[in-house]
Design a protein around this motif. Structure first.
Motif, PDB file in Angstrom:
ATOM      1  N   THR A   1       0.959  -0.895   0.175  1.00 51.42           N
ATOM      2  CA  THR A   1      -0.059  -0.329  -0.054  1.00 51.42           C
ATOM      3  C   THR A   1       0.483   1.378  -0.394  1.00 51.42           C
ATOM      4  OG1 THR A   1      -0.180  -0.332   2.372  1.00 51.42           O
ATOM      5  CG2 THR A   1      -1.829  -1.072   1.601  1.00 51.42           C
TER       6      THR A   1
ATOM      7  N   ASP B   1       0.372   3.522  -2.936  1.00 52.43           N
ATOM      8  CA  ASP B   1      -0.562   5.143  -2.499  1.00 52.43           C
ATOM      9  C   ASP B   1      -0.423   6.059  -4.073  1.00 52.43           C
ATOM     10  OD1 ASP B   1      -2.066   6.391  -1.312  1.00 52.43           O
ATOM     11  OD2 ASP B   1       0.190   6.994   0.176  1.00 52.43           O
TER      12      ASP B   1
ATOM     13  N   ALA C   1     -11.055  -5.072  -5.214  1.00 52.84           N
ATOM     14  CA  ALA C   1     -10.341  -4.316  -3.915  1.00 52.84           C
ATOM     15  C   ALA C   1      -9.324  -4.167  -2.932  1.00 52.84           C
ATOM     16  CB  ALA C   1     -11.536  -5.757  -2.419  1.00 52.84           C
TER      17      ALA C   1
ATOM     18  N   ALA D   1      -7.759  -0.774  -2.353  1.00 50.99           N
ATOM     19  CA  ALA D   1      -6.983  -0.570  -1.355  1.00 50.99           C
ATOM     20  C   ALA D   1      -5.743  -0.183  -1.323  1.00 50.99           C
ATOM     21  CB  ALA D   1      -7.140  -1.576  -0.094  1.00 50.99           C
TER      22      ALA D   1
ATOM     23  N   ASP E   1      -4.858   2.198   2.010  1.00 49.27           N
ATOM     24  CA  ASP E   1      -5.217   1.458   3.280  1.00 49.27           C
ATOM     25  C   ASP E   1      -4.462   0.245   3.711  1.00 49.27           C
ATOM     26  OD1 ASP E   1      -7.017   0.241   5.071  1.00 49.27           O
ATOM     27  OD2 ASP E   1      -7.934   2.210   4.422  1.00 49.27           O
TER      28      ASP E   1
ATOM     29  N   GLU F   1      -4.689  -1.414   5.863  1.00 50.42           N
ATOM     30  CA  GLU F   1      -6.285  -2.203   6.527  1.00 50.42           C
ATOM     31  C   GLU F   1      -7.174  -3.199   5.884  1.00 50.42           C
ATOM     32  OE1 GLU F   1      -7.425  -4.417   9.465  1.00 50.42           O
ATOM     33  OE2 GLU F   1      -5.832  -2.999   9.872  1.00 50.42           O
ATOM     34  N   LYS F   2      -7.447  -2.519   4.663  1.00 52.19           N
ATOM     35  CA  LYS F   2      -8.803  -2.610   3.603  1.00 52.19           C
ATOM     36  C   LYS F   2      -7.849  -3.630   2.938  1.00 52.19           C
ATOM     37  CE  LYS F   2     -11.608   1.251   3.830  1.00 52.19           C
ATOM     38  NZ  LYS F   2     -12.676   1.944   2.460  1.00 52.19           N
ATOM     39  N   TYR F   3      -7.101  -3.501   2.555  1.00 53.71           N
ATOM     40  CA  TYR F   3      -5.796  -4.832   1.955  1.00 53.71           C
ATOM     41  C   TYR F   3      -5.505  -6.342   2.578  1.00 53.71           C
ATOM     42  CZ  TYR F   3      -2.217  -6.573  -1.046  1.00 53.71           C
ATOM     43  OH  TYR F   3      -1.321  -7.151  -1.846  1.00 53.71           O
ATOM     44  N   ARG F   4      -5.440  -5.842   3.676  1.00 56.65           N
ATOM     45  CA  ARG F   4      -5.470  -7.040   4.106  1.00 56.65           C
ATOM     46  C   ARG F   4      -6.576  -7.414   4.635  1.00 56.65           C
ATOM     47  NH1 ARG F   4      -2.797  -3.528   8.003  1.00 56.65           N
ATOM     48  NH2 ARG F   4      -0.291  -4.340   8.132  1.00 56.65           N
ATOM     49  N   GLN F   5      -8.149  -6.649   4.235  1.00 62.76           N
ATOM     50  CA  GLN F   5      -8.950  -7.436   4.393  1.00 62.76           C
ATOM     51  C   GLN F   5      -9.689  -7.856   3.586  1.00 62.76           C
ATOM     52  OE1 GLN F   5     -11.594  -8.047   7.313  1.00 62.76           O
ATOM     53  NE2 GLN F   5     -12.239  -9.551   5.645  1.00 62.76           N
ATOM     54  N   ALA F   6      -9.428  -7.599   1.935  1.00 64.30           N
ATOM     55  CA  ALA F   6      -9.586  -8.035   0.566  1.00 64.30           C
ATOM     56  C   ALA F   6      -8.332  -9.253   0.583  1.00 64.30           C
ATOM     57  CB  ALA F   6      -8.614  -7.289  -0.419  1.00 64.30           C
TER      58      ALA F   6
ATOM     59  N   GLU G   1     -10.615 -11.519   2.147  1.00 69.43           N
ATOM     60  CA  GLU G   1     -11.476 -12.226   1.154  1.00 69.43           C
ATOM     61  C   GLU G   1     -11.034 -12.667   0.206  1.00 69.43           C
ATOM     62  OE1 GLU G   1     -12.932  -8.486   0.392  1.00 69.43           O
ATOM     63  OE2 GLU G   1     -14.026  -9.005   2.685  1.00 69.43           O
TER      64      GLU G   1
END
Length: 254
Positions: A135, A139, A218, A222, A227, A229-234, A237
């Protein structure tokens, strides 16, 4: 006898060579001595190795011993024997690792699903571990090729069509932004093991392939937003459909 150091070697190269050569355990086998010779000569992938006769003379060993050692080193991609041209330093790829893990994944049918799940867990762990670096590197960037790959995966996923080629290209390009080539090589190696072993076990394709495609989008969104945190969540998933497919196969006996 004092070991020759090739002109142009950096001080770090010379230090590593001396330390490698001085280790008693490393001197124990001919393959290790030949690797020490590569270091001492400051050779790099693609460079021509000393001749067989030269190696025999310098290491005081027989031709048959050198040939056997070279066969072992060739299997590890440390050297490349080009018949009629000579022996060269190999590309030092992770191919031997991939071959070993693929065989490990299919040789024991009782533990094959567990072995494949371990590979998936390693893939996920690598992606999660590099979230901050990815990220930070992406960025604010705009990469049309990554966007194209995401679009193709989304289109194929909507039709239930596998997109292995685009998947690998996406991860390779994404990690190509990092100043760490080894991470990209490891991710590609474990991806290949996953992709090869999965069908060999007779497993049905993951049913939620469209979700995997969306997760790639996603991840990219991210990343360019910086981002982590959003990258980790993606990333999580991204692997959920594959994990569910393996868990289903495990409980149903495939």
């Amino acid at each position: 006898m004092k070991r020759k150091v090739k002109p142009g070697m950096t001080r770090r190269d010379q230090t590593v060579t001396r330390a490698y050569s001085a280790t008693p355990r490393k001197r124990g086998s001919l393959t290790e001595q030949i690797k020490g010779l590569i270091l001492a000569e400051g050779l790099r992938p693609g460079d021509l190795m000393p001749t067989e006769a030269d190696i025999c003379a310098r290491l005081e060993v027989s031709r048959s011993s050198v040939r056997e050692a070279m066969r072992m080193l060739a299997a590890l991609d440390i050297v490349e024997v080009r018949h009629g041209h000579g022996t060269y330093v190999g590309q030092l790829s992770l191919s031997p690792l991939v071959e070993g893990l693929v065989f490990r994944g299919v040789v024991d049918q009782d533990d094959s699903l567990a072995a494949l799940l371990e590979v998936v867990e390693v893939r996920e762990a690598l992606d999660l571990a590099m979230a901050t670096q990815v990220t930070t590197s992406l960025d604010g960037t705009h990469d049309p090729e990554l966007e194209r790959l995401v679009a193709v995966m989304a289109e194929k996923g909507a039709r239930g069509v596998p997109f292995a080629e685009e998947d690998l290209a996406f991860h390779t390009r994404l990690l190509g932004y990092l100043d760490n080539a080894l991470v990209g090589q490891l991710v590609a190696a474990f991806w290949e093991v996953n992709t090869v072993v999965y069908p060999l076990l007779g497993l049905a394709p993951a049913a939620e392939i469209a979700d995997t495609a969306r997760a790639h989008g996603a991840m990219l969104a991210a990343a360019v937003a910086g981002d982590a945190e959003k990258y980790r969540q993606a990333v999580i998933e991204h692997y959920l459909p594959l994990r569910r497919a393996l868990e289903k196969a495990s409980t149903s006996g495939r």
